[in-house]
Design a protein around this motif. Sequence first.
Motif, PDB file in Angstrom:
ATOM      1  N   ILE A  19      10.360 -10.091-132.068  1.00 47.69           N
ATOM      2  CA  ILE A  19      11.320  -9.907-130.858  1.00 47.69           C
ATOM      3  C   ILE A  19      11.242  -8.642-130.690  1.00 47.69           C
ATOM      4  N   MET A  20      11.577  -7.680-131.824  1.00 48.64           N
ATOM      5  CA  MET A  20      11.642  -6.330-131.568  1.00 48.64           C
ATOM      6  C   MET A  20      10.327  -5.771-130.886  1.00 48.64           C
ATOM      7  N   GLY A  21       9.257  -6.167-131.384  1.00 49.12           N
ATOM      8  CA  GLY A  21       8.144  -5.714-131.169  1.00 49.12           C
ATOM      9  C   GLY A  21       7.712  -5.900-129.599  1.00 49.12           C
ATOM     10  N   ILE A  22       8.259  -6.999-128.958  1.00 52.37           N
ATOM     11  CA  ILE A  22       8.097  -7.232-127.550  1.00 52.37           C
ATOM     12  C   ILE A  22       8.707  -6.322-126.665  1.00 52.37           C
ATOM     13  N   PHE A  23      10.001  -5.731-127.142  1.00 54.57           N
ATOM     14  CA  PHE A  23      10.635  -4.760-126.286  1.00 54.57           C
ATOM     15  C   PHE A  23       9.998  -3.414-126.439  1.00 54.57           C
ATOM     16  N   VAL A  24       9.463  -3.169-127.691  1.00 53.91           N
ATOM     17  CA  VAL A  24       8.700  -1.936-127.820  1.00 53.91           C
ATOM     18  C   VAL A  24       7.670  -1.638-126.978  1.00 53.91           C
ATOM     19  N   LEU A  25       6.973  -2.910-126.863  1.00 56.57           N
ATOM     20  CA  LEU A  25       5.627  -2.962-125.988  1.00 56.57           C
ATOM     21  C   LEU A  25       5.759  -2.969-124.709  1.00 56.57           C
ATOM     22  N   PHE A  26       6.856  -3.617-124.173  1.00 60.32           N
ATOM     23  CA  PHE A  26       7.347  -3.551-122.728  1.00 60.32           C
ATOM     24  C   PHE A  26       8.046  -2.063-122.411  1.00 60.32           C
ATOM     25  N   ARG A  27       8.263  -1.189-123.386  1.00 60.42           N
ATOM     26  CA  ARG A  27       9.006  -0.086-123.145  1.00 60.42           C
ATOM     27  C   ARG A  27       7.973   1.079-123.056  1.00 60.42           C
ATOM     28  N   PHE A  28       6.922   0.980-124.092  1.00 64.55           N
ATOM     29  CA  PHE A  28       6.061   1.974-124.262  1.00 64.55           C
ATOM     30  C   PHE A  28       4.619   1.982-123.720  1.00 64.55           C
ATOM     31  N   LEU A  29       4.254   0.760-123.154  1.00 65.28           N
ATOM     32  CA  LEU A  29       2.877   0.641-122.371  1.00 65.28           C
ATOM     33  C   LEU A  29       3.128   0.393-120.961  1.00 65.28           C
ATOM     34  N   PRO A  30       3.610   1.373-120.188  1.00 61.24           N
ATOM     35  CA  PRO A  30       3.670   1.394-118.713  1.00 61.24           C
ATOM     36  C   PRO A  30       2.207   1.469-118.285  1.00 61.24           C
ATOM     37  N   PHE A  31       1.208   1.123-118.607  1.00 58.13           N
ATOM     38  CA  PHE A  31      -0.196   1.524-118.227  1.00 58.13           C
ATOM     39  C   PHE A  31      -0.699   0.304-117.611  1.00 58.13           C
ATOM     40  N   GLY A  32      -1.780   0.649-116.621  1.00 59.17           N
ATOM     41  CA  GLY A  32      -2.541  -0.339-115.854  1.00 59.17           C
ATOM     42  C   GLY A  32      -1.625  -1.177-114.591  1.00 59.17           C
TER      43      GLY A  32
END
Lengths: 268, 321
Positions: free
Chosen positions: B133-146
């Motif tokens: 669950i934590m990982g999902i937030f990290v990914l949404f926050r730090f991968l603003p690419f594409g």
Amino acid sequence: MSYIEVKDLSFSYTGKRMILKDISLSIEKGEWVAILGHNGSGKSTLAKAMVGLLEPNQGTIAYDGVVLTNDTAYDIRKKVGIVFQNPDNQFVGVTVRDDIAFGMENLMVPQKQMLEMIDFYSEKVGMKDFLDKEPSTLSGGQKQRVAIAGILAMQTQVIIFDEATSMLDPYARRDLIEYIQKLNQEGITVIMITHDINEAMYANRLVILKDGTIFSDGDKWSLFKQPEIFENSHLELPFSLKLAAALDDSLPEEKAVKDFLWQSISNT
Amino acid sequence: MKNIVIGQYIPGKGLFYRMDPRTKIISVITLMIAIFLLGSIPQLLVAFSVCAVMMWVGNIPVKRVIRGMKPLIILLLFTFFFQIFFNKEGKLLLDEVMHVTVVSVLGIVLWTIIWRLLARIGKFKTVLLLAYIMGIFVLFRFLPFGYSFTTFRFAIYEKGIEMSIFVIIRLVIIISLSTVLTLTTKPTDLTQGLESLMRPLKIIGIRSEDFALIISISLRYIPTILDEAFKIMAAQASRGADFAEGKLKDKVKQVISLLVPMFIIAFKRSEDLADAMESRNFVPGKPRTRIHELRFGWTDIGVGVFTLAALALTIVLKVIG
Ligand SMILES: Nc1ncnc2c1ncn2[C@@H]1O[C@H](COP(=O)(O)OP(=O)(O)O)[C@@H](O)[C@H]1O
Ligand SMILES: [Mg+2]
């Protein structure tokens, strides 16, 4: 008049096919009677009628002069207990103690007295060390002994065994029958329902049921002398009894034995 | 299949084992009400310590209490995140923009696959779930690419954190209380206690004896029926059925082939059982004596007084606070 009097009993589940037809039977106190019959001959139906679980279409059943009706069933079941075939399907309690208590609870026996009775009768059937055990940890033979203790604790005089040993292994079967013999010696009337002639041999008196009627009723040795009775009611005589019947009480003549053996070999 | 355990009861000795099931049931309910009256984290922490001391006094294995919480972890997590996401009171602590983009979505798909693979190992499932669950937030926050589908704001407020902690402690206490009850009370005693407490319901036509008998017969037959299910499964497995593998359609077929014989046997069984009970003079609704009589002892009085005192105290706190 005998202790148990079954008179002209007829019964049908559906109203069409009669399962029991004009059954009459007198059983004395302390007797050990075997009721022998092929599968579907109506043995269980008779047993259930005798404890008031089924209401006969005709005829009466009386214990000690009291006719079994809806009103008397409760009191009569204090005198007559029944052990059924499947050990698992009649174990009501969560533990052995609870199961032995079940009948007494229904009879409103006070708790203190129940505990004493449980002690006494569990000892009698050799289950005293198992009082806190759950049924799933017991063998079939042990469960049947618990059932017997539960019935005895209700101060029952008559016990009907409806193929109570048929789901047990040969050792447990012999074991249980030894307990039943002890009870009979102490005065309990035993009605042993079975399709197994070896088991019926423990009784003195055989009642043979065929298609819902009493085909014959009498002392076992006199019946064994007429092997056709067993054949006609679809029952297999054990080899030893066939031999005895062939020899017909006379001293075994060599030729008679030989003839019999040849015949039974060629039959198989 | 000789030792199927129903319920959580573990045999033992101690304060709670000596108590009458009725006192235990009432006390647990009363204490739960008291817990719900408490309004702040410090108060709850005090209650939590009191509970801990009680368990220590009563020799309750903490491990078992924690294990009792496991099935409810999803519920705990849900309440936790619900409070964090939707409570928008108090100071703003964190405000981040989350990006739903091609890369972040792909990353999450990958992350899900990794999580499922790791979960197969079977250990640390809860920790893994949290990490996921934590990982999902990290990914949404730090991968603003594409290509970006959309963005949303993720804000955490002071009150949200506070409430989530508050609710979690409250739930943990309540679950522990009920676990203490089920750990130290045999299912049969529990039923008998409930029966006895429900007796006044006779006025509105509910017969608690029937209810208790049904429960105790169910308790008695669950192991037998399970045993039977395993036997039927073994018999069918020996004829080539495979309950673990196969398509959904095959599985459905196998379950039906298990259920049909089980129902038939169960019907036969209940008929037999009814005969056996009637032949032993059971008459529905007729009064019976009991082999297990419930009796209150000194422990019951002690615990009862303690419980009432706790309730009184929380009411006072509520009124003052
Ligand atoms: N509940 C029932 N409803 C209808 N027929 C039944 C029922 N129980 C038994 N029967 C029929 O009654 C006959 C006698 O059955 P039963 O008394 O169980 O025989 P036994 O115990 O000698 O094997 C059988 O033909 C059986 O099919
Ligand atoms: Mg039968």
